[in-house]
Motif scaffolding. Structure first.
Motif, PDB file in Angstrom:
ATOM      1  N   UNK A  30     -33.846  -3.436 -13.689  1.00  0.00           N
ATOM      2  CA  UNK A  30     -34.363  -2.104 -13.991  1.00  0.00           C
ATOM      3  C   UNK A  30     -33.302  -1.260 -14.688  1.00  0.00           C
ATOM      4  N   UNK A  31     -32.051  -1.377 -14.241  1.00  0.00           N
ATOM      5  CA  UNK A  31     -30.944  -0.640 -14.869  1.00  0.00           C
ATOM      6  C   UNK A  31     -30.805  -1.033 -16.340  1.00  0.00           C
ATOM      7  N   UNK A  32     -30.850  -2.339 -16.618  1.00  0.00           N
ATOM      8  CA  UNK A  32     -30.721  -2.827 -18.000  1.00  0.00           C
ATOM      9  C   UNK A  32     -31.901  -2.361 -18.852  1.00  0.00           C
ATOM     10  N   UNK A  33     -33.122  -2.509 -18.317  1.00  0.00           N
ATOM     11  CA  UNK A  33     -34.307  -2.087 -19.063  1.00  0.00           C
ATOM     12  C   UNK A  33     -34.297  -0.586 -19.323  1.00  0.00           C
ATOM     13  N   UNK A  38     -31.614   1.315 -19.698  1.00  0.00           N
ATOM     14  CA  UNK A  38     -30.656   1.568 -20.775  1.00  0.00           C
ATOM     15  C   UNK A  38     -31.231   1.171 -22.137  1.00  0.00           C
ATOM     16  N   UNK A  39     -31.868   0.008 -22.207  1.00  0.00           N
ATOM     17  CA  UNK A  39     -32.461  -0.438 -23.469  1.00  0.00           C
ATOM     18  C   UNK A  39     -33.517   0.558 -23.938  1.00  0.00           C
ATOM     19  N   UNK A  40     -34.356   0.985 -23.024  1.00  0.00           N
ATOM     20  CA  UNK A  40     -35.423   1.933 -23.376  1.00  0.00           C
ATOM     21  C   UNK A  40     -34.856   3.251 -23.895  1.00  0.00           C
ATOM     22  N   UNK A  41     -33.910   3.830 -23.155  1.00  0.00           N
ATOM     23  CA  UNK A  41     -33.396   5.151 -23.509  1.00  0.00           C
ATOM     24  C   UNK A  41     -32.485   5.121 -24.733  1.00  0.00           C
ATOM     25  N   UNK A  42     -31.720   4.050 -24.900  1.00  0.00           N
ATOM     26  CA  UNK A  42     -30.784   3.979 -26.017  1.00  0.00           C
ATOM     27  C   UNK A  42     -31.441   3.482 -27.306  1.00  0.00           C
ATOM     28  N   UNK A  43     -32.330   2.493 -27.174  1.00  0.00           N
ATOM     29  CA  UNK A  43     -32.926   1.902 -28.379  1.00  0.00           C
ATOM     30  C   UNK A  43     -34.175   2.637 -28.839  1.00  0.00           C
ATOM     31  N   UNK A  44     -34.993   3.103 -27.885  1.00  0.00           N
ATOM     32  CA  UNK A  44     -36.279   3.688 -28.255  1.00  0.00           C
ATOM     33  C   UNK A  44     -36.335   5.217 -28.133  1.00  0.00           C
TER      34      UNK A  44
END
Length: 226
Positions: A31-34, A36-42
């Motif tokens: 969940x932590x990785x997802x 970060x990916x969501x907030x940083x990439x999208x």
């Protein structure tokens, strides 16, 4: 004979509880990785002092999960599943929960700041109602635990309050997860996601948050028999 049987049962519960903490950590880290990916990439990044309202808002989901939910779950697991003296377990539990509360407050301040920047009404949704209730009751729970279990109290008083404290903690964990999931749904509903890929990522993020909470709760429930 009875003591041998009891020792075997205790060992089995301890082993089961320990295995469940592994699953909890796996889903928590995912969940932590997802997140970060969501907030940083999208979603454009995470920055509390930014002039970009979206970046300020992103502090909110990041801290509410990574700071509040994850750290609170760790605090629950460390009290029952980590081998240490009882006083050390209590101290670590209280410190982790205090850290979770502080990060949760900062996360809530971020969303209020975003609302001020965007001229959006405060506390208007089910998500916000659940979130405010959760953080308020969390503060009450922490203070009650400090007074009841860290300050000198008669043993009978502690024994009578312990079941309420445990049930309150588990209830607050699920309330915080309910707030997180309704927040993700609110974000997906009122602010269109960029693509189906982002939508699937958000769905998996929500699922990982839910499974993290379930395995934390199961590990704590089983560890009560240790």
């Amino acid at each position: 004979m009875h003591s041998d049987h009891q020792a075997t049962v205790t060992h089995n519960y301890r082993r089961s509880a320990s295995r469940l903490t592994i699953f909890a950590h796996v889903f928590g880290i995912l969940a932590f990785i997802l997140m970060l990916v969501w907030l940083l990439q999208y979603r454009g990044g995470i920055e509390y002092d930014s002039y970009d309202g979206a970046r300020v808002f992103n502090v909110h989901p990041f801290l509410m999960f990574c700071g509040f939910i994850f750290l609170s779950g760790e605090a629950m697991m460390v009290y029952k599943t980590v081998k240490a003296t009882h006083m050390v377990q209590k101290m670590v539990h209280m410190i982790f929960q205090l850290g979770a509360f502080v990060l949760g407050v900062v996360g809530i301040c971020a969303v209020f700041k975003f609302h001020d920047m965007s001229n959006v009404e405060d506390v208007y949704s089910l998500h916000s109602w659940i979130g405010i209730a959760t953080i308020t009751l969390f503060a009450v729970q922490w203070l009650a635990g400090l007074i009841s279990f860290m300050a000198p109290q008669p043993e009978v008083t502690r024994h009578s309050l312990l079941p309420w404290h445990i049930c309150g903690g588990r209830t607050l964990l699920y309330m915080s997860i309910a707030a997180a999931l309704t927040g993700l749904m609110e974000k997906a509903t009122f602010q269109q996601l960029q693509s189906d890929r982002e939508g699937r990522l958000v769905n998996f993020l929500g699922l990982c948050i839910l499974l993290f909470g379930i395995f934390v709760d199961l590990s704590v429930a089983l560890a009560r028999y240790i």
